[in-house]
Scaffold this motif. Structure first.
Motif, PDB file in Angstrom:
ATOM      1  N   PRO A 213      26.133 -12.990 -52.200  1.00  0.00           N
ATOM      2  CA  PRO A 213      26.575 -14.128 -53.033  1.00  0.00           C
ATOM      3  C   PRO A 213      25.591 -14.479 -54.141  1.00  0.00           C
ATOM      4  O   PRO A 213      25.978 -14.856 -55.242  1.00  0.00           O
ATOM      5  CB  PRO A 213      26.705 -15.279 -52.028  1.00  0.00           C
ATOM      6  CG  PRO A 213      26.931 -14.602 -50.729  1.00  0.00           C
ATOM      7  CD  PRO A 213      26.100 -13.356 -50.780  1.00  0.00           C
ATOM      8  N   LEU A 214      24.291 -14.351 -53.830  1.00  0.00           N
ATOM      9  CA  LEU A 214      23.301 -14.622 -54.871  1.00  0.00           C
ATOM     10  C   LEU A 214      23.420 -13.615 -56.015  1.00  0.00           C
ATOM     11  O   LEU A 214      23.256 -13.953 -57.195  1.00  0.00           O
ATOM     12  CB  LEU A 214      21.892 -14.582 -54.262  1.00  0.00           C
ATOM     13  CG  LEU A 214      21.603 -15.644 -53.187  1.00  0.00           C
ATOM     14  CD1 LEU A 214      20.191 -15.461 -52.622  1.00  0.00           C
ATOM     15  CD2 LEU A 214      21.741 -17.048 -53.776  1.00  0.00           C
ATOM     16  N   GLU A 215      23.705 -12.380 -55.681  1.00  0.00           N
ATOM     17  CA  GLU A 215      23.893 -11.367 -56.730  1.00  0.00           C
ATOM     18  C   GLU A 215      25.082 -11.717 -57.623  1.00  0.00           C
ATOM     19  O   GLU A 215      25.015 -11.593 -58.856  1.00  0.00           O
ATOM     20  CB  GLU A 215      24.102  -9.983 -56.106  1.00  0.00           C
ATOM     21  CG  GLU A 215      22.866  -9.440 -55.417  1.00  0.00           C
ATOM     22  CD  GLU A 215      23.132  -8.080 -54.804  1.00  0.00           C
ATOM     23  OE1 GLU A 215      24.297  -7.591 -54.934  1.00  0.00           O
ATOM     24  OE2 GLU A 215      22.218  -7.500 -54.202  1.00  0.00           O
ATOM     25  N   TYR A 216      26.192 -12.138 -56.986  1.00  0.00           N
ATOM     26  CA  TYR A 216      27.370 -12.519 -57.778  1.00  0.00           C
ATOM     27  C   TYR A 216      27.068 -13.686 -58.715  1.00  0.00           C
ATOM     28  O   TYR A 216      27.497 -13.720 -59.872  1.00  0.00           O
ATOM     29  CB  TYR A 216      28.528 -12.874 -56.849  1.00  0.00           C
ATOM     30  CG  TYR A 216      29.198 -11.669 -56.232  1.00  0.00           C
ATOM     31  CD1 TYR A 216      29.481 -10.541 -56.988  1.00  0.00           C
ATOM     32  CD2 TYR A 216      29.549 -11.667 -54.888  1.00  0.00           C
ATOM     33  CE1 TYR A 216      30.082  -9.440 -56.412  1.00  0.00           C
ATOM     34  CE2 TYR A 216      30.148 -10.581 -54.313  1.00  0.00           C
ATOM     35  CZ  TYR A 216      30.416  -9.454 -55.065  1.00  0.00           C
ATOM     36  OH  TYR A 216      31.016  -8.362 -54.512  1.00  0.00           O
TER      37      TYR A 216
ATOM     38  N   ARG B 210      26.551 -12.434 -67.087  1.00  0.00           N
ATOM     39  CA  ARG B 210      26.702 -11.133 -67.722  1.00  0.00           C
ATOM     40  C   ARG B 210      28.138 -10.649 -67.659  1.00  0.00           C
ATOM     41  O   ARG B 210      28.696 -10.128 -68.642  1.00  0.00           O
ATOM     42  CB  ARG B 210      25.782 -10.126 -67.042  1.00  0.00           C
ATOM     43  CG  ARG B 210      25.690  -8.786 -67.765  1.00  0.00           C
ATOM     44  CD  ARG B 210      25.274  -7.674 -66.849  1.00  0.00           C
ATOM     45  NE  ARG B 210      26.318  -7.394 -65.865  1.00  0.00           N
ATOM     46  CZ  ARG B 210      26.251  -6.392 -64.977  1.00  0.00           C
ATOM     47  NH1 ARG B 210      25.182  -5.630 -64.936  1.00  0.00           N
ATOM     48  NH2 ARG B 210      27.227  -6.197 -64.131  1.00  0.00           N
ATOM     49  N   ASN B 211      28.795 -10.798 -66.493  1.00  0.00           N
ATOM     50  CA  ASN B 211      30.187 -10.381 -66.346  1.00  0.00           C
ATOM     51  C   ASN B 211      31.116 -11.164 -67.271  1.00  0.00           C
ATOM     52  O   ASN B 211      32.064 -10.611 -67.859  1.00  0.00           O
ATOM     53  CB  ASN B 211      30.635 -10.535 -64.892  1.00  0.00           C
ATOM     54  CG  ASN B 211      29.903  -9.594 -63.951  1.00  0.00           C
ATOM     55  OD1 ASN B 211      29.384  -8.559 -64.385  1.00  0.00           O
ATOM     56  ND2 ASN B 211      29.835  -9.950 -62.675  1.00  0.00           N
ATOM     57  N   ALA B 212      30.856 -12.469 -67.398  1.00  0.00           N
ATOM     58  CA  ALA B 212      31.678 -13.295 -68.288  1.00  0.00           C
ATOM     59  C   ALA B 212      31.522 -12.852 -69.740  1.00  0.00           C
ATOM     60  O   ALA B 212      32.505 -12.763 -70.495  1.00  0.00           O
ATOM     61  CB  ALA B 212      31.316 -14.768 -68.128  1.00  0.00           C
ATOM     62  N   PHE B 213      30.292 -12.552 -70.132  1.00  0.00           N
ATOM     63  CA  PHE B 213      30.059 -12.087 -71.507  1.00  0.00           C
ATOM     64  C   PHE B 213      30.761 -10.751 -71.766  1.00  0.00           C
ATOM     65  O   PHE B 213      31.403 -10.564 -72.808  1.00  0.00           O
ATOM     66  CB  PHE B 213      28.557 -11.964 -71.750  1.00  0.00           C
ATOM     67  CG  PHE B 213      28.215 -11.376 -73.095  1.00  0.00           C
ATOM     68  CD1 PHE B 213      28.288 -12.159 -74.237  1.00  0.00           C
ATOM     69  CD2 PHE B 213      27.846 -10.044 -73.213  1.00  0.00           C
ATOM     70  CE1 PHE B 213      27.985 -11.616 -75.476  1.00  0.00           C
ATOM     71  CE2 PHE B 213      27.548  -9.499 -74.442  1.00  0.00           C
ATOM     72  CZ  PHE B 213      27.610 -10.287 -75.573  1.00  0.00           C
ATOM     73  N   GLU B 214      30.642  -9.819 -70.814  1.00  0.00           N
ATOM     74  CA  GLU B 214      31.285  -8.519 -70.983  1.00  0.00           C
ATOM     75  C   GLU B 214      32.802  -8.649 -71.026  1.00  0.00           C
ATOM     76  O   GLU B 214      33.479  -7.993 -71.834  1.00  0.00           O
ATOM     77  CB  GLU B 214      30.865  -7.582 -69.851  1.00  0.00           C
ATOM     78  CG  GLU B 214      29.403  -7.154 -69.934  1.00  0.00           C
ATOM     79  CD  GLU B 214      29.043  -6.205 -68.806  1.00  0.00           C
ATOM     80  OE1 GLU B 214      29.894  -6.017 -67.903  1.00  0.00           O
ATOM     81  OE2 GLU B 214      27.918  -5.652 -68.822  1.00  0.00           O
ATOM     82  N   ALA B 215      33.379  -9.515 -70.158  1.00  0.00           N
ATOM     83  CA  ALA B 215      34.832  -9.690 -70.139  1.00  0.00           C
ATOM     84  C   ALA B 215      35.324 -10.308 -71.448  1.00  0.00           C
ATOM     85  O   ALA B 215      36.347  -9.888 -72.008  1.00  0.00           O
ATOM     86  CB  ALA B 215      35.232 -10.566 -68.953  1.00  0.00           C
TER      87      ALA B 215
END
Length: 310
Positions: A52-55, A61-66
């Motif tokens: 969960p900490l990794e997520y 970063r995931n939001a920026f890439e999406a």
């Protein structure tokens, strides 16, 4: 005199021994884990706790890439959509041109067949434009006196008579169409040979047969052919079809209305009939049967009763 070891040396030996022991234990554990997988349960539990900490850490970063991928994909789709619209318009234009060429090709085939059937000279013409005159119904063709065209030459297509040359220039001419007001063509009914004259009544109005008694043997659907008695039009070419008859017994007159057989405002190619009754009348009479009735396979002819008209 007895010398003692320096303090730093005395402190370094136990630390080195500790390091060696730690390394040995680590190597032993690594060997045991590699051989027997003994640390897998511990690793799985730690991974379950840290996942969960990794997520959470990777969420920005995931939001920026999406977001970047969305806008990139949207821009690409908009560009592809614009290209597809342009291509669709091009294909639609090509389809319309293809349909136009097919119709034009069919008309040219009919004109070629008409040229082979008539016993006199013809001249292919092309309609250039309609003069801006709301009163008269005329067209301008691309042939003139330099091409052998003369005043009064009829203009026809594969269906029948279109009009007549009324003004002549060196390389062009004006043609008055059947619908032109008071334009007259001597005709006769194909069914019984009754002679009359068909007159134009203006653009958008049906043709008229004038000065006929109420007892005239005419019916709706009768085909009217050129009679040839004026020496201008060759006999036997289709002109119009009777569409309506109004009989007035009190005045002993009939109002007969007709529609042209030839499509006046449809094609751009036609034929000028270079008909000269002094030389061509004899050849024209050879196209008749023994009884003098017109043959049904001569140019511009149609059946006696138009289909679908009673």
């Amino acid at each position: 005199m007895q010398h003692s070891a320096p303090p730093l040396f005395r402190q370094g030996i136990p630390a080195l021994l500790k390091l060696i022991v730690c390394l040995s234990i680590s190597i032993a554990l690594m060997l045991i884990d590699f051989r027997f997988k003994a640390l897998d349960p511990i690793r799985n539990n730690v991974n379950w706790i840290l996942r969960p900490l990794e997520y959470v850490m990777m969420a920005p970063r995931n939001a920026f890439e999406a977001t970047s991928e969305y806008f990139t994909t949207r821009a690409t789709l908009d560009q592809e959509n614009q290209v597809m619209k342009v291509r669709q318009a091009e294909l639609s234009l090509l389809a319309n041109q293809s349909a136009f060429l097919m119709v034009e090709n069919q008309n040219l085939r009919e004109l070629m067949a008409l040229q082979k059937q008539v016993p006199f000279k013809t001249l292919p013409v092309e309609i250039l434009f309609n003069p801006p005159n709301p009163i008269s119904q005329r067209i301008v063709i691309n042939r003139g006196s330099n091409d052998g065209l003369k005043l009064g030459n009829p203009i026809a297509n594969g269906s029948g008579i279109l009009g007549q040359v009324v003004r002549l220039y060196d390389r062009s001419a004006e043609v008055s169409l059947l619908e032109d007001r008071d334009f007259a063509v001597p005709v006769q009914a194909a069914r019984n040979g009754l002679r009359a004259a068909v007159f134009g009544a203006g653009r958008g109005h049906p043709l008229e047969l004038r000065y006929l008694p109420v007892a005239s043997d005419l019916e709706v659907g009768d085909i009217l052919l050129t009679s040839g008695i004026d020496g201008v039009y060759p006999p036997g070419f289709a002109v119009a079809v009777i569409s309506k008859i109004e009989r007035d017994v009190d005045k002993n007159s009939s109002n007969v209305f007709c529609v042209p057989v030839a499509a006046v405002n449809r094609y751009r190619q036609a034929l000028a009939l270079l008909y000269d009754p002094r030389f061509d009348a004899k050849a024209s009479t050879n196209n008749k049967s023994v009884t003098g009735a017109p043959l049904t396979n001569t140019p511009g002819r149609r059946q006696t009763r138009a289909r679908g008209m009673q």
